[in-house]
Design a protein around this motif. Sequence first.
Motif, PDB file in Angstrom:
ATOM      1  N   MET A  83       0.861  -1.182   0.000  1.00  0.00           N
ATOM      2  CA  MET A  83       0.000   0.000   0.000  1.00  0.00           C
ATOM      3  C   MET A  83       0.897   1.231   0.000  1.00  0.00           C
ATOM      4  SD  MET A  83      -2.728   1.121   2.963  1.00  0.00           S
ATOM      5  CE  MET A  83      -3.666   2.639   2.889  1.00  0.00           C
ATOM      6  N   VAL A  84       0.609   2.181  -0.861  1.00  0.00           N
ATOM      7  CA  VAL A  84       1.385   3.407  -0.955  1.00  0.00           C
ATOM      8  C   VAL A  84       0.585   4.561  -0.365  1.00  0.00           C
ATOM      9  CG1 VAL A  84       2.486   5.057  -2.507  1.00  0.00           C
ATOM     10  CG2 VAL A  84       2.630   2.607  -2.998  1.00  0.00           C
ATOM     11  N   VAL A  85       1.179   5.264   0.600  1.00  0.00           N
ATOM     12  CA  VAL A  85       0.565   6.459   1.177  1.00  0.00           C
ATOM     13  C   VAL A  85       1.616   7.563   1.192  1.00  0.00           C
ATOM     14  CG1 VAL A  85      -1.010   5.113   2.616  1.00  0.00           C
ATOM     15  CG2 VAL A  85       1.183   5.862   3.556  1.00  0.00           C
ATOM     16  N   GLY A  86       1.196   8.781   1.524  1.00  0.00           N
ATOM     17  CA  GLY A  86       2.189   9.844   1.562  1.00  0.00           C
ATOM     18  C   GLY A  86       1.652  11.127   2.165  1.00  0.00           C
ATOM     19  N   ALA A  87       2.564  11.882   2.762  1.00  0.00           N
ATOM     20  CA  ALA A  87       2.229  13.177   3.341  1.00  0.00           C
ATOM     21  C   ALA A  87       3.203  14.214   2.808  1.00  0.00           C
ATOM     22  CB  ALA A  87       2.308  13.113   4.866  1.00  0.00           C
ATOM     23  N   SER A  88       2.713  15.413   2.572  1.00  0.00           N
ATOM     24  CA  SER A  88       3.586  16.494   2.114  1.00  0.00           C
ATOM     25  C   SER A  88       3.142  17.807   2.727  1.00  0.00           C
ATOM     26  CB  SER A  88       3.575  16.592   0.583  1.00  0.00           C
ATOM     27  OG  SER A  88       2.342  17.107   0.116  1.00  0.00           O
ATOM     28  N   LEU A 127      -0.783  18.958  -2.406  1.00  0.00           N
ATOM     29  CA  LEU A 127      -0.980  17.789  -3.266  1.00  0.00           C
ATOM     30  C   LEU A 127      -0.773  16.457  -2.556  1.00  0.00           C
ATOM     31  CD1 LEU A 127       0.668  19.014  -6.590  1.00  0.00           C
ATOM     32  CD2 LEU A 127      -1.739  19.034  -5.946  1.00  0.00           C
ATOM     33  N   GLY A 128      -0.171  16.457  -1.379  1.00  0.00           N
ATOM     34  CA  GLY A 128      -0.053  15.224  -0.609  1.00  0.00           C
ATOM     35  C   GLY A 128       0.818  14.159  -1.236  1.00  0.00           C
ATOM     36  N   PHE A 133      -3.738   7.276  -0.591  1.00  0.00           N
ATOM     37  CA  PHE A 133      -4.043   8.191   0.502  1.00  0.00           C
ATOM     38  C   PHE A 133      -3.050   9.328   0.454  1.00  0.00           C
ATOM     39  CE2 PHE A 133      -3.655   9.848   4.829  1.00  0.00           C
ATOM     40  CZ  PHE A 133      -4.991  10.185   5.051  1.00  0.00           C
ATOM     41  N   LEU A 134      -3.567  10.543   0.218  1.00  0.00           N
ATOM     42  CA  LEU A 134      -2.745  11.735   0.066  1.00  0.00           C
ATOM     43  C   LEU A 134      -3.037  12.686   1.220  1.00  0.00           C
ATOM     44  CD1 LEU A 134      -3.559  12.347  -3.716  1.00  0.00           C
ATOM     45  CD2 LEU A 134      -1.588  11.118  -2.805  1.00  0.00           C
ATOM     46  N   LEU A 135      -2.034  12.955   2.026  1.00  0.00           N
ATOM     47  CA  LEU A 135      -2.212  13.868   3.157  1.00  0.00           C
ATOM     48  C   LEU A 135      -1.466  15.167   2.874  1.00  0.00           C
ATOM     49  CD1 LEU A 135      -3.432  14.218   5.982  1.00  0.00           C
ATOM     50  CD2 LEU A 135      -1.270  13.368   6.920  1.00  0.00           C
ATOM     51  N   GLY A 136      -2.192  16.174   2.411  1.00  0.00           N
ATOM     52  CA  GLY A 136      -1.603  17.468   2.132  1.00  0.00           C
ATOM     53  C   GLY A 136      -1.569  18.362   3.361  1.00  0.00           C
ATOM     54  N   ASN A 137      -0.780  19.425   3.284  1.00  0.00           N
ATOM     55  CA  ASN A 137      -0.636  20.370   4.406  1.00  0.00           C
ATOM     56  C   ASN A 137      -0.363  19.629   5.710  1.00  0.00           C
ATOM     57  OD1 ASN A 137      -1.334  22.652   2.683  1.00  0.00           O
ATOM     58  ND2 ASN A 137      -3.441  21.911   2.769  1.00  0.00           N
TER      59      ASN A 137
END
Length: 208
Positions: free
Chosen positions: A104-109, A113-114, A141-145
């Motif tokens: 599973m690929v997730v990410g925060a930035s 745009l996450g 799952f993209l977690l922006g800000n």
Amino acid sequence: MKLIGIVGTNSNQSTNRRLLQFIQKSFSEKADIEICEIKDLPAFNEPKEHTAPSEVKKLSDKIEAADGVIISTPEYDHTIPAALKSVLEWLSYTTRPLIDKPVMVVGASHGSLGSSRAQAHLRQILDAPELKARIMPSAEFLLGNSLAAFDESGNMISEDKKQELTECFEEFLMFVKLTNQLLEEHDFTTSKKKKFTWEQAADGGNNE
């Protein structure tokens, strides 16, 4: 279910680590999740006889023993960090534990745009013949800000994002179960895939 969460950066202050810690805490009743760091692993340097350094071998063994893997990546210059790419190069060139492994690929930035472009690039990398992970499709799952996404206790503030993450995680648990069941019931020659070499192929991959 045993899962491995890989912090896809060598930063000590990464919100991707906080994201994985939140996942670990929130879904502890559904899965045993071990968070693994890559910040102390050596940079990739093509080894003799395809042998991994001991630190990389430890990570590889944990991946091999897990039912599935969650990779949380930030976005650096529209792609994944060099540290994460280095780890994937070690794994692809040596032990290849990600072959047929549910991921599973997730990410925060910090931006809005996450890590969407980094996640897309990571999916492309994970599909390479020496990695060939079983990547959960049609879900990200993209977690922006992300600097403002958690409170002081490490809890995710947005109820909408928490619900989205819960749905993604439950879908991943189902994906892991079905994928591993399929692999057990059918021979997809994982062992042969691990013996793939670009020395016998026309182009691409880890060749210089």
